[in-house]
Design a protein around this motif. Structure first.
Motif, PDB file in Angstrom:
ATOM      1  N   ARG A   1       0.835  -1.203   0.000  1.00  0.00           N
ATOM      2  CA  ARG A   1       0.000   0.000   0.000  1.00  0.00           C
ATOM      3  C   ARG A   1       0.869   1.253   0.000  1.00  0.00           C
ATOM      4  O   ARG A   1       0.619   2.203  -0.749  1.00  0.00           O
ATOM      5  N   ASP A   2       1.926   1.265   0.814  1.00  0.00           N
ATOM      6  CA  ASP A   2       2.824   2.418   0.856  1.00  0.00           C
ATOM      7  C   ASP A   2       3.506   2.641  -0.488  1.00  0.00           C
ATOM      8  O   ASP A   2       3.671   3.782  -0.929  1.00  0.00           O
ATOM      9  N   LYS A   3       3.905   1.558  -1.150  1.00  0.00           N
ATOM     10  CA  LYS A   3       4.549   1.657  -2.466  1.00  0.00           C
ATOM     11  C   LYS A   3       3.574   2.239  -3.493  1.00  0.00           C
ATOM     12  O   LYS A   3       3.958   3.052  -4.329  1.00  0.00           O
ATOM     13  N   LEU A   4       2.315   1.845  -3.410  1.00  0.00           N
ATOM     14  CA  LEU A   4       1.307   2.343  -4.341  1.00  0.00           C
ATOM     15  C   LEU A   4       0.995   3.820  -4.122  1.00  0.00           C
ATOM     16  O   LEU A   4       0.601   4.522  -5.049  1.00  0.00           O
ATOM     17  N   LYS A   5       1.181   4.302  -2.897  1.00  0.00           N
ATOM     18  CA  LYS A   5       0.859   5.698  -2.560  1.00  0.00           C
ATOM     19  C   LYS A   5       2.021   6.657  -2.768  1.00  0.00           C
ATOM     20  O   LYS A   5       1.854   7.868  -2.621  1.00  0.00           O
ATOM     21  N   GLN A   6       3.208   6.159  -3.108  1.00  0.00           N
ATOM     22  CA  GLN A   6       4.358   7.034  -3.281  1.00  0.00           C
ATOM     23  C   GLN A   6       4.095   8.067  -4.366  1.00  0.00           C
ATOM     24  O   GLN A   6       3.512   7.764  -5.401  1.00  0.00           O
ATOM     25  N   GLN A   7       4.544   9.294  -4.108  1.00  0.00           N
ATOM     26  CA  GLN A   7       4.427  10.377  -5.081  1.00  0.00           C
ATOM     27  C   GLN A   7       5.809  10.912  -5.372  1.00  0.00           C
ATOM     28  O   GLN A   7       6.533  11.252  -4.444  1.00  0.00           O
ATOM     29  N   PRO A   8       6.238  10.991  -6.595  1.00  0.00           N
ATOM     30  CA  PRO A   8       5.535  10.476  -7.753  1.00  0.00           C
ATOM     31  C   PRO A   8       5.584   8.944  -7.769  1.00  0.00           C
ATOM     32  O   PRO A   8       6.511   8.336  -7.235  1.00  0.00           O
ATOM     33  N   PHE A   9       4.596   8.347  -8.413  1.00  0.00           N
ATOM     34  CA  PHE A   9       4.533   6.897  -8.489  1.00  0.00           C
ATOM     35  C   PHE A   9       5.583   6.383  -9.467  1.00  0.00           C
ATOM     36  O   PHE A   9       5.732   6.914 -10.565  1.00  0.00           O
ATOM     37  N   ASP A  10       6.327   5.371  -9.030  1.00  0.00           N
ATOM     38  CA  ASP A  10       7.294   4.702  -9.889  1.00  0.00           C
ATOM     39  C   ASP A  10       6.832   3.278 -10.122  1.00  0.00           C
ATOM     40  O   ASP A  10       6.571   2.547  -9.149  1.00  0.00           O
ATOM     41  N   PRO A  11       6.726   2.841 -11.385  1.00  0.00           N
ATOM     42  CA  PRO A  11       6.337   1.458 -11.656  1.00  0.00           C
ATOM     43  C   PRO A  11       7.279   0.483 -10.949  1.00  0.00           C
ATOM     44  O   PRO A  11       8.471   0.766 -10.769  1.00  0.00           O
ATOM     45  N   PHE A  12       6.726  -0.648 -10.543  1.00  0.00           N
ATOM     46  CA  PHE A  12       7.523  -1.657  -9.848  1.00  0.00           C
ATOM     47  C   PHE A  12       7.007  -3.043 -10.182  1.00  0.00           C
ATOM     48  O   PHE A  12       5.924  -3.200 -10.742  1.00  0.00           O
ATOM     49  N   ASP A  13       7.821  -4.039  -9.858  1.00  0.00           N
ATOM     50  CA  ASP A  13       7.447  -5.437 -10.056  1.00  0.00           C
ATOM     51  C   ASP A  13       7.144  -6.070  -8.712  1.00  0.00           C
ATOM     52  O   ASP A  13       7.877  -5.858  -7.738  1.00  0.00           O
TER      53      ASP A  13
END
Length: 86
Positions: A7-19
């Motif tokens: 959830r924290d990774k999804l909320k990061q601004q700016p969003f960076d794509p991840f695997d």
């Protein structure tokens, strides 16, 4: 892995794509935060092919948190499907 880390990774601004990397070695590319649904017991991840032109995912994968090994930066930002199928 605990859902809060995702959830924290999804909320990061700016969003960076991840695997999302599973214990099996499979990977799911997350190109946009809306491509993941977090529930208490599992994740639902939208799955698209690298050549897909539509914004609508082809399918989805339900993934137990027990099988999430790591979250890694997306090195090839164009790919969006499991790396095993490329």
């Amino acid at each position: 892995m605990h859902y809060e880390a995702i959830r924290d990774k999804l909320k990061q601004q700016p969003f960076d794509p991840f695997d999302i990397v599973l214990s099996s070695g499979d990977r799911y590319r997350v190109r946009h935060p809306d491509n993941v649904l977090i529930t208490k017991r599992s994740l639902v991840v939208a799955v698209s092919s690298p050549k897909q032109r539509s914004d609508i995912p082809e399918s989805y994968a339900s993934v137990s948190y027990l099988h999430v090994a790591s979250l890694e930066p997306a090195l090839d930002k164009k790919s969006s499907k499991r790396s095993n199928n490329n």
